[in-house]
Design a protein around this motif. Structure first.
Motif, PDB file in Angstrom:
ATOM      1  N   VAL A  34      46.882  28.570  -5.148  1.00  0.00           N
ATOM      2  CA  VAL A  34      46.901  28.464  -3.685  1.00  0.00           C
ATOM      3  C   VAL A  34      48.167  27.721  -3.280  1.00  0.00           C
ATOM      4  CG1 VAL A  34      45.765  27.545  -1.639  1.00  0.00           C
ATOM      5  CG2 VAL A  34      44.389  28.460  -3.518  1.00  0.00           C
ATOM      6  N   LEU A  35      48.931  28.302  -2.360  1.00  0.00           N
ATOM      7  CA  LEU A  35      50.161  27.689  -1.871  1.00  0.00           C
ATOM      8  C   LEU A  35      50.033  27.452  -0.373  1.00  0.00           C
ATOM      9  CD1 LEU A  35      53.796  28.523  -2.840  1.00  0.00           C
ATOM     10  CD2 LEU A  35      53.165  28.514  -0.407  1.00  0.00           C
ATOM     11  N   ASP A  36      50.162  26.200   0.041  1.00  0.00           N
ATOM     12  CA  ASP A  36      50.078  25.824   1.452  1.00  0.00           C
ATOM     13  C   ASP A  36      51.501  25.629   1.955  1.00  0.00           C
ATOM     14  OD1 ASP A  36      49.850  24.476   3.917  1.00  0.00           O
ATOM     15  OD2 ASP A  36      47.901  23.662   3.347  1.00  0.00           O
ATOM     16  N   ARG A  37      51.968  26.567   2.790  1.00  0.00           N
ATOM     17  CA  ARG A  37      53.348  26.512   3.256  1.00  0.00           C
ATOM     18  C   ARG A  37      53.611  25.310   4.159  1.00  0.00           C
ATOM     19  NH1 ARG A  37      53.609  32.861   4.923  1.00  0.00           N
ATOM     20  NH2 ARG A  37      55.185  33.526   3.435  1.00  0.00           N
ATOM     21  N   GLU A  38      52.681  25.022   5.064  1.00  0.00           N
ATOM     22  CA  GLU A  38      52.904  23.948   6.029  1.00  0.00           C
ATOM     23  C   GLU A  38      52.882  22.580   5.360  1.00  0.00           C
ATOM     24  OE1 GLU A  38      50.176  24.356   9.238  1.00  0.00           O
ATOM     25  OE2 GLU A  38      51.090  26.202   9.994  1.00  0.00           O
ATOM     26  N   LYS A  57      42.251  24.023  -8.115  1.00  0.00           N
ATOM     27  CA  LYS A  57      42.037  22.797  -7.327  1.00  0.00           C
ATOM     28  C   LYS A  57      42.848  21.606  -7.816  1.00  0.00           C
ATOM     29  CE  LYS A  57      37.393  24.130  -5.838  1.00  0.00           C
ATOM     30  NZ  LYS A  57      35.972  23.738  -5.711  1.00  0.00           N
ATOM     31  N   ASN A  58      43.678  21.808  -8.846  1.00  0.00           N
ATOM     32  CA  ASN A  58      44.555  20.735  -9.315  1.00  0.00           C
ATOM     33  C   ASN A  58      45.937  20.918  -8.702  1.00  0.00           C
ATOM     34  OD1 ASN A  58      42.646  19.543 -11.162  1.00  0.00           O
ATOM     35  ND2 ASN A  58      42.985  21.317 -12.497  1.00  0.00           N
ATOM     36  N   GLU A  59      46.458  19.848  -8.085  1.00  0.00           N
ATOM     37  CA  GLU A  59      47.754  19.970  -7.437  1.00  0.00           C
ATOM     38  C   GLU A  59      48.873  20.079  -8.465  1.00  0.00           C
ATOM     39  OE1 GLU A  59      50.496  17.942  -3.916  1.00  0.00           O
ATOM     40  OE2 GLU A  59      48.582  17.023  -4.485  1.00  0.00           O
ATOM     41  N   ILE A  60      49.839  20.958  -8.150  1.00  0.00           N
ATOM     42  CA  ILE A  60      51.006  21.180  -9.006  1.00  0.00           C
ATOM     43  C   ILE A  60      52.233  20.662  -8.271  1.00  0.00           C
ATOM     44  CG2 ILE A  60      52.447  22.925 -10.116  1.00  0.00           C
ATOM     45  CD1 ILE A  60      49.929  24.724 -10.140  1.00  0.00           C
ATOM     46  N   LYS A  61      53.004  19.824  -8.928  1.00  0.00           N
ATOM     47  CA  LYS A  61      54.218  19.280  -8.334  1.00  0.00           C
ATOM     48  C   LYS A  61      55.387  20.208  -8.634  1.00  0.00           C
ATOM     49  CE  LYS A  61      52.227  15.487  -6.877  1.00  0.00           C
ATOM     50  NZ  LYS A  61      52.041  15.248  -5.408  1.00  0.00           N
ATOM     51  N   ASN A  78      51.604  26.644 -15.502  1.00  0.00           N
ATOM     52  CA  ASN A  78      50.815  26.989 -16.679  1.00  0.00           C
ATOM     53  C   ASN A  78      50.491  25.756 -17.514  1.00  0.00           C
ATOM     54  OD1 ASN A  78      51.061  29.712 -15.949  1.00  0.00           O
ATOM     55  ND2 ASN A  78      52.944  29.950 -17.113  1.00  0.00           N
ATOM     56  N   HIS A  79      50.252  24.652 -16.839  1.00  0.00           N
ATOM     57  CA  HIS A  79      50.004  23.388 -17.531  1.00  0.00           C
ATOM     58  C   HIS A  79      48.755  23.481 -18.411  1.00  0.00           C
ATOM     59  CE1 HIS A  79      50.229  19.106 -18.245  1.00  0.00           C
ATOM     60  NE2 HIS A  79      48.966  18.980 -17.899  1.00  0.00           N
ATOM     61  N   GLY A  80      48.840  22.861 -19.596  1.00  0.00           N
ATOM     62  CA  GLY A  80      47.699  22.876 -20.504  1.00  0.00           C
ATOM     63  C   GLY A  80      47.516  24.239 -21.131  1.00  0.00           C
ATOM     64  N   ARG A  81      46.275  24.680 -21.208  1.00  0.00           N
ATOM     65  CA  ARG A  81      45.969  25.969 -21.840  1.00  0.00           C
ATOM     66  C   ARG A  81      45.720  27.079 -20.822  1.00  0.00           C
ATOM     67  NH1 ARG A  81      41.934  24.517 -26.933  1.00  0.00           N
ATOM     68  NH2 ARG A  81      43.376  23.096 -28.022  1.00  0.00           N
TER      69      ARG A  81
END
Length: 229
Positions: A139-143, A151-155, A208-211
């Protein structure tokens, strides 16, 4: 947010300048082309989010170009607004039956033109205007400028964010390095195509963090795509 890209194919220079100015004022990326054959070549290289197409053009007419575009898989669903001085019902029917999505008779008002562009994009390509994109479990939130996977945030850095946003707008479609350069970095930026590989590598490592399964496909000799599922 990557602004929606609009190509205007219009051989009347004053009208082309006017449409570019008003579309850019609304936040769109705009390319103006004056010939039908040139537009056909450019559309083989990069497909915009919406095409504004004049009926009467040098080399290849707008109606013929529209017909050809509807025969290509890459452009069969491209939103097209036809511009013409022909106001007769039979001409409107011909334009729409050839594949145009909307039709404006010259002269037309600028507010009506902008309203037609927005309405067609909302109807045909809502993803280019939506503030939230979702492909698979990403999920990408543009605003908010945030990305989540399961549900885990990706930096992500700014470039990787724009790269992911662009690919999520076209899930499953393969883009060459040069196409990604034009659409993510901009056609006026001159950098090596290998730079794309570096940023795709960073993006792949982050999402693709983790497995988790790899969501980015590498197609040897062609480019990259984001998986739809």
């Amino acid at each position: 947010m990557i602004a929606p890209k609009v190509m205007v194919v219009e051989d009347e220079e004053p009208l082309g300048v006017l449409l570019r100015y008003n579309l850019e004022s609304e936040g769109y990326q705009v390319e103006v082309v004056t010939r039908g054959d040139e537009a056909e070549i450019r559309l083989q290289e990069n497909v915009p989010d919406l095409l504004v197409l004049d009926w009467m053009l040098p080399a290849i007419s707008g109606i013929e170009l529209c017909r050809r575009l509807r025969m290509r898989p890459e452009t069969e669903r491209l939103p097209i607004i036809m511009l013409t001085a022909r106001g007769e019902e039979s001409d409107r029917v011909r334009g729409l039956s050839t594949g145009a999505d909307d039709y404006l008779v010259k002269p037309f008002s600028t507010p009506e033109f902008i309203a037609r562009v927005k309405a067609l994009l909302r109807r045909a390509k809502p993803e280019v205007l939506s503030s939230v994109l979702k492909v698979g479990d990403i999920v990408l939130d543009r605003e908010a400028h945030r990305v989540y996977r399961r549900k885990n945030e990706i930096k992500l850095g700014p470039t990787e964010f724009r790269l992911l946003e662009f690919m999520m707008r076209h899930p499953g479609r393969v883009f060459s390095r040069s196409q990604l350069l034009d659409n993510v970095w901009g056609e006026t930026i001159y950098i090596d195509e290998r730079t794309v590989d570096v940023h795709v590598g960073r993006l792949r490592k982050a999402v693709n963090h983790g497995r988790m399964p790899d969501v980015i496909r590498t197609i040897r000799g062609s480019g990259y795509a984001i998986r739809e599922d």
